[in-house]
Design a protein around this motif. Structure first.
Motif, PDB file in Angstrom:
ATOM      1  N   GLY A  53       0.794  -1.219   0.000  1.00  9.61           N
ATOM      2  CA  GLY A  53       0.000   0.000   0.000  1.00  9.61           C
ATOM      3  C   GLY A  53       0.824   1.265   0.000  1.00  9.61           C
ATOM      4  O   GLY A  53       2.034   1.250   0.244  1.00  9.61           O
ATOM      5  N   VAL A  54       0.143   2.364  -0.239  1.00  9.67           N
ATOM      6  CA  VAL A  54       0.813   3.637  -0.493  1.00  9.67           C
ATOM      7  C   VAL A  54       1.698   4.085   0.654  1.00  9.67           C
ATOM      8  O   VAL A  54       2.788   4.633   0.437  1.00  9.67           O
ATOM      9  N   SER A  55       1.298   3.872   1.889  1.00  8.77           N
ATOM     10  CA  SER A  55       2.070   4.387   3.023  1.00  8.77           C
ATOM     11  C   SER A  55       3.393   3.642   3.224  1.00  8.77           C
ATOM     12  O   SER A  55       4.260   4.127   3.958  1.00  8.77           O
ATOM     13  N   ALA A  56       3.564   2.502   2.579  1.00  7.11           N
ATOM     14  CA  ALA A  56       4.816   1.745   2.703  1.00  7.11           C
ATOM     15  C   ALA A  56       5.823   2.106   1.623  1.00  7.11           C
ATOM     16  O   ALA A  56       6.951   1.627   1.638  1.00  7.11           O
ATOM     17  N   LEU A  57       5.425   2.986   0.702  1.00  4.11           N
ATOM     18  CA  LEU A  57       6.227   3.248  -0.488  1.00  4.11           C
ATOM     19  C   LEU A  57       7.014   4.543  -0.391  1.00  4.11           C
ATOM     20  O   LEU A  57       6.650   5.457   0.348  1.00  4.11           O
ATOM     21  N   GLU A  58       8.078   4.607  -1.170  1.00  2.48           N
ATOM     22  CA  GLU A  58       8.852   5.840  -1.306  1.00  2.48           C
ATOM     23  C   GLU A  58       9.190   6.030  -2.774  1.00  2.48           C
ATOM     24  O   GLU A  58       9.553   5.081  -3.476  1.00  2.48           O
ATOM     25  N   LEU A  59       9.042   7.273  -3.236  1.00  6.07           N
ATOM     26  CA  LEU A  59       9.496   7.658  -4.568  1.00  6.07           C
ATOM     27  C   LEU A  59      10.765   8.480  -4.411  1.00  6.07           C
ATOM     28  O   LEU A  59      10.957   9.166  -3.405  1.00  6.07           O
ATOM     29  N   ASN A  60      11.616   8.413  -5.403  1.00 12.38           N
ATOM     30  CA  ASN A  60      12.849   9.181  -5.371  1.00 12.38           C
ATOM     31  C   ASN A  60      13.209   9.567  -6.800  1.00 12.38           C
ATOM     32  O   ASN A  60      12.655   9.007  -7.762  1.00 12.38           O
ATOM     33  N   GLN A  61      14.115  10.511  -6.951  1.00 12.04           N
ATOM     34  CA  GLN A  61      14.569  10.928  -8.273  1.00 12.04           C
ATOM     35  C   GLN A  61      16.076  11.113  -8.248  1.00 12.04           C
ATOM     36  O   GLN A  61      16.654  11.476  -7.228  1.00 12.04           O
ATOM     37  N   SER A 108      -3.372  10.027 -13.497  1.00 18.37           N
ATOM     38  CA  SER A 108      -4.183  11.209 -13.240  1.00 18.37           C
ATOM     39  C   SER A 108      -3.486  12.229 -12.348  1.00 18.37           C
ATOM     40  O   SER A 108      -4.123  13.162 -11.866  1.00 18.37           O
ATOM     41  N   ARG A 109      -2.180  12.067 -12.140  1.00 23.63           N
ATOM     42  CA  ARG A 109      -1.447  13.020 -11.291  1.00 23.63           C
ATOM     43  C   ARG A 109      -0.627  13.976 -12.132  1.00 23.63           C
ATOM     44  O   ARG A 109       0.261  13.562 -12.889  1.00 23.63           O
ATOM     45  N   GLU A 110      -0.922  15.261 -12.008  1.00 18.95           N
ATOM     46  CA  GLU A 110      -0.172  16.271 -12.754  1.00 18.95           C
ATOM     47  C   GLU A 110       1.297  16.258 -12.366  1.00 18.95           C
ATOM     48  O   GLU A 110       2.179  16.529 -13.196  1.00 18.95           O
ATOM     49  N   ASP A 111       1.606  15.952 -11.105  1.00 19.19           N
ATOM     50  CA  ASP A 111       2.990  15.947 -10.653  1.00 19.19           C
ATOM     51  C   ASP A 111       3.811  14.851 -11.321  1.00 19.19           C
ATOM     52  O   ASP A 111       5.039  14.926 -11.327  1.00 19.19           O
ATOM     53  N   ALA A 112       3.155  13.837 -11.872  1.00 18.92           N
ATOM     54  CA  ALA A 112       3.876  12.748 -12.537  1.00 18.92           C
ATOM     55  C   ALA A 112       4.032  12.980 -14.031  1.00 18.92           C
ATOM     56  O   ALA A 112       4.651  12.169 -14.718  1.00 18.92           O
ATOM     57  N   ALA A 113       3.498  14.077 -14.546  1.00 17.49           N
ATOM     58  CA  ALA A 113       3.589  14.370 -15.977  1.00 17.49           C
ATOM     59  C   ALA A 113       5.026  14.694 -16.365  1.00 17.49           C
ATOM     60  O   ALA A 113       5.666  15.557 -15.767  1.00 17.49           O
ATOM     61  N   ASN A 114       5.553  13.973 -17.352  1.00 18.82           N
ATOM     62  CA  ASN A 114       6.925  14.145 -17.843  1.00 18.82           C
ATOM     63  C   ASN A 114       7.951  13.990 -16.724  1.00 18.82           C
ATOM     64  O   ASN A 114       8.995  14.647 -16.731  1.00 18.82           O
ATOM     65  N   ALA A 115       7.657  13.117 -15.774  1.00 20.42           N
ATOM     66  CA  ALA A 115       8.557  12.870 -14.641  1.00 20.42           C
ATOM     67  C   ALA A 115       9.109  11.449 -14.718  1.00 20.42           C
ATOM     68  O   ALA A 115       8.445  10.526 -15.193  1.00 20.42           O
ATOM     69  N   THR A 116      10.337  11.304 -14.256  1.00 16.38           N
ATOM     70  CA  THR A 116      10.997  10.006 -14.126  1.00 16.38           C
ATOM     71  C   THR A 116      11.312   9.804 -12.649  1.00 16.38           C
ATOM     72  O   THR A 116      11.899  10.680 -12.019  1.00 16.38           O
ATOM     73  N   PHE A 117      10.906   8.662 -12.085  1.00 18.56           N
ATOM     74  CA  PHE A 117      11.147   8.466 -10.657  1.00 18.56           C
ATOM     75  C   PHE A 117      11.351   6.997 -10.326  1.00 18.56           C
ATOM     76  O   PHE A 117      10.875   6.106 -11.033  1.00 18.56           O
ATOM     77  N   GLU A 118      12.074   6.758  -9.228  1.00 15.92           N
ATOM     78  CA  GLU A 118      12.286   5.415  -8.695  1.00 15.92           C
ATOM     79  C   GLU A 118      11.224   5.125  -7.634  1.00 15.92           C
ATOM     80  O   GLU A 118      10.707   6.049  -7.006  1.00 15.92           O
ATOM     81  N   CYS A 119      10.923   3.850  -7.431  1.00 19.60           N
ATOM     82  CA  CYS A 119       9.948   3.473  -6.404  1.00 19.60           C
ATOM     83  C   CYS A 119      10.384   2.178  -5.732  1.00 19.60           C
ATOM     84  O   CYS A 119      10.922   1.273  -6.366  1.00 19.60           O
ATOM     85  N   TYR A 120      10.138   2.109  -4.406  1.00 17.08           N
ATOM     86  CA  TYR A 120      10.545   0.968  -3.591  1.00 17.08           C
ATOM     87  C   TYR A 120       9.896   1.099  -2.223  1.00 17.08           C
ATOM     88  O   TYR A 120       9.328   2.157  -1.885  1.00 17.08           O
ATOM     89  N   ASN A 121       9.953   0.054  -1.402  1.00 17.36           N
ATOM     90  CA  ASN A 121       9.467   0.138  -0.031  1.00 17.36           C
ATOM     91  C   ASN A 121      10.404   1.052   0.763  1.00 17.36           C
ATOM     92  O   ASN A 121      11.632   0.878   0.705  1.00 17.36           O
ATOM     93  N   TRP A 122       9.850   1.978   1.512  1.00 17.97           N
ATOM     94  CA  TRP A 122      10.714   2.939   2.195  1.00 17.97           C
ATOM     95  C   TRP A 122      11.644   2.252   3.190  1.00 17.97           C
ATOM     96  O   TRP A 122      12.778   2.698   3.404  1.00 17.97           O
ATOM     97  N   ASP A 123      11.199   1.127   3.780  1.00 14.20           N
ATOM     98  CA  ASP A 123      12.038   0.465   4.772  1.00 14.20           C
ATOM     99  C   ASP A 123      13.028  -0.521   4.153  1.00 14.20           C
ATOM    100  O   ASP A 123      13.707  -1.269   4.860  1.00 14.20           O
ATOM    101  N   ALA A 124      13.121  -0.507   2.806  1.00 16.59           N
ATOM    102  CA  ALA A 124      14.140  -1.303   2.111  1.00 16.59           C
ATOM    103  C   ALA A 124      15.142  -0.407   1.395  1.00 16.59           C
ATOM    104  O   ALA A 124      16.002  -0.892   0.669  1.00 16.59           O
ATOM    105  N   ALA A 125      15.040   0.902   1.603  1.00 16.85           N
ATOM    106  CA  ALA A 125      15.857   1.861   0.857  1.00 16.85           C
ATOM    107  C   ALA A 125      17.342   1.697   1.153  1.00 16.85           C
ATOM    108  O   ALA A 125      17.752   1.614   2.313  1.00 16.85           O
ATOM    109  N   LYS A 126      18.127   1.651   0.083  1.00 18.49           N
ATOM    110  CA  LYS A 126      19.583   1.580   0.185  1.00 18.49           C
ATOM    111  C   LYS A 126      20.200   2.287  -1.031  1.00 18.49           C
ATOM    112  O   LYS A 126      19.599   2.313  -2.101  1.00 18.49           O
TER     113      LYS A 126
END
Length: 324
Positions: free
Chosen positions: A221-229, A251-269
């Motif tokens: 779910g969303v609260s377990a996730l982290e986006l990064n750039q 449907s998110r304007e903030d994601a328009a023409n954006a490149t981002f990484e995604c992963y579980n926030w508690d697995a970030a390395k």
């Protein structure tokens, strides 16, 4: 198709596809900046009501989950599941799901544009496979062909499932994954070609989603996730959560023409450490973990996507060590 040919085709496409005057281009760019300054769209998935969404690679592990998320979590009017065979193998029966044959390793722009006609979004979840084509045919040329088809068909959003570390050729993750048919090199070439093609295309946008190590675990779910750039951090993430991110980004304007990484926030390395961490299924509480300053977390999809940075027009992200 050689890398130099891809670059040449992309450059010619940019020139050919521009139809705006200098003043209208400036006006459009000002409009994009104003739109991105507004609050993100408020209703999760509601903006897909009565819309058509196409999923490329719908029988794949991530593509199938994209179709099922659309079916179970949105009120999209039509969900087109594009597969090489023309049959969709997943999920319960649903009149909204229409299976179509589309082999991106061989289909033409015209053929795909006909399939994409009337769609709000196209999600590219295909990748190389023994039966479906090489990395150059699918992850590079297939992405480029689909992008051209989206532009021709007037599709509002083209979402690409790529990979974390794809722009860092010196990282252990890149080096290891690229052993499989040059998949990482071809993914970044496909990404950069799309960024060039979408330069100065008012009303039409792309989103590049770069997942970390993919798992078959249930969605967290969303609260377990982290986006990064910036492609400096990664971690594990469920394919189900990747599918949700792809659909919700439409449907998110903030994601328009954006490149981002995604992963579980508690697995970030950091990329130099994440391979071993993923294999060990290690977790952390965030303390002592390197920060990039571009982390995005939230308890809702609106919060998660808020503040993403759009790519510079025509930006290339191939990274040090590439030669074309």
């Amino acid at each position: 198709m050689s890398a130099s040919t891809v670059r040449s085709l992309s450059a010619r496409a940019v020139v050919r596809d521009r139809a705006m005057t200098s003043s209208s281009r400036a006006s459009a760019l000002r409009g994009v900046r104003r739109a991105r300054a507004r609050a993100p769209l408020a209703q999760p998935s509601a903006s897909l009501a009565s819309d058509k969404v196409v999923v490329i690679g719908a029988n794949g592990k991530t593509g199938r989950r994209c179709v099922e998320y659309l079916r179970s979590s949105t009120d999209a009017k039509e969900i087109v599941a594009c597969t090489r065979s023309g049959t969709y193998e997943g999920g319960a029966a649903d009149d909204r799901v229409k299976a179509r044959a589309a082999n991106v390793a061989s289909a033409s722009v015209a053929e795909l544009a006909n399939e994409f006609a009337g769609a709000k979004a196209v999600i590219f979840a295909a990748s190389q496979s023994q039966s479906g084509g090489t990395a150059s045919q699918v992850d590079r040329d297939g992405v480029i062909t689909c992008a051209r088809a989206c532009l021709r068909a007037g599709v509002e959003r083209f979402v690409i499932v790529s990979s974390g570390a794809v722009s860092k050729p010196a990282s252990p993750v890149y080096i290891f994954l690229n052993l499989f048919g040059g998949i990482m090199r071809n993914k970044i070439l496909g990404e950069d070609a799309v960024r060039a093609l979408y330069f100065d295309r008012p009303g039409q946008f792309y989103t590049v989603v770069r997942p970390g190590g993919l798992s078959e675990d249930p969605a967290r779910g969303v609260s377990a996730l982290e986006l990064n750039q910036g492609d400096e951090m990664s971690g594990r993430i469920s394919r189900e959560d990747v599918a949700a991110i792809c659909i919700e980004s439409i449907s998110r304007e903030d994601a328009a023409n954006a490149t981002f990484e995604c992963y579980n926030w508690d697995a970030a390395k950091p990329l130099g450490e994440v391979g071993l961490s993923n294999m060990m299924k290690a977790t952390n509480d965030g303390d002592g973990v390197q920060k990039t300053g571009s982390e995005r977390r939230g308890s809702s999809w609106d919060e998660l996507f808020a503040g993403l940075r759009a790519d510079a027009p025509g930006e290339k992200q191939q990274g040090e060590g590439f030669t074309l």
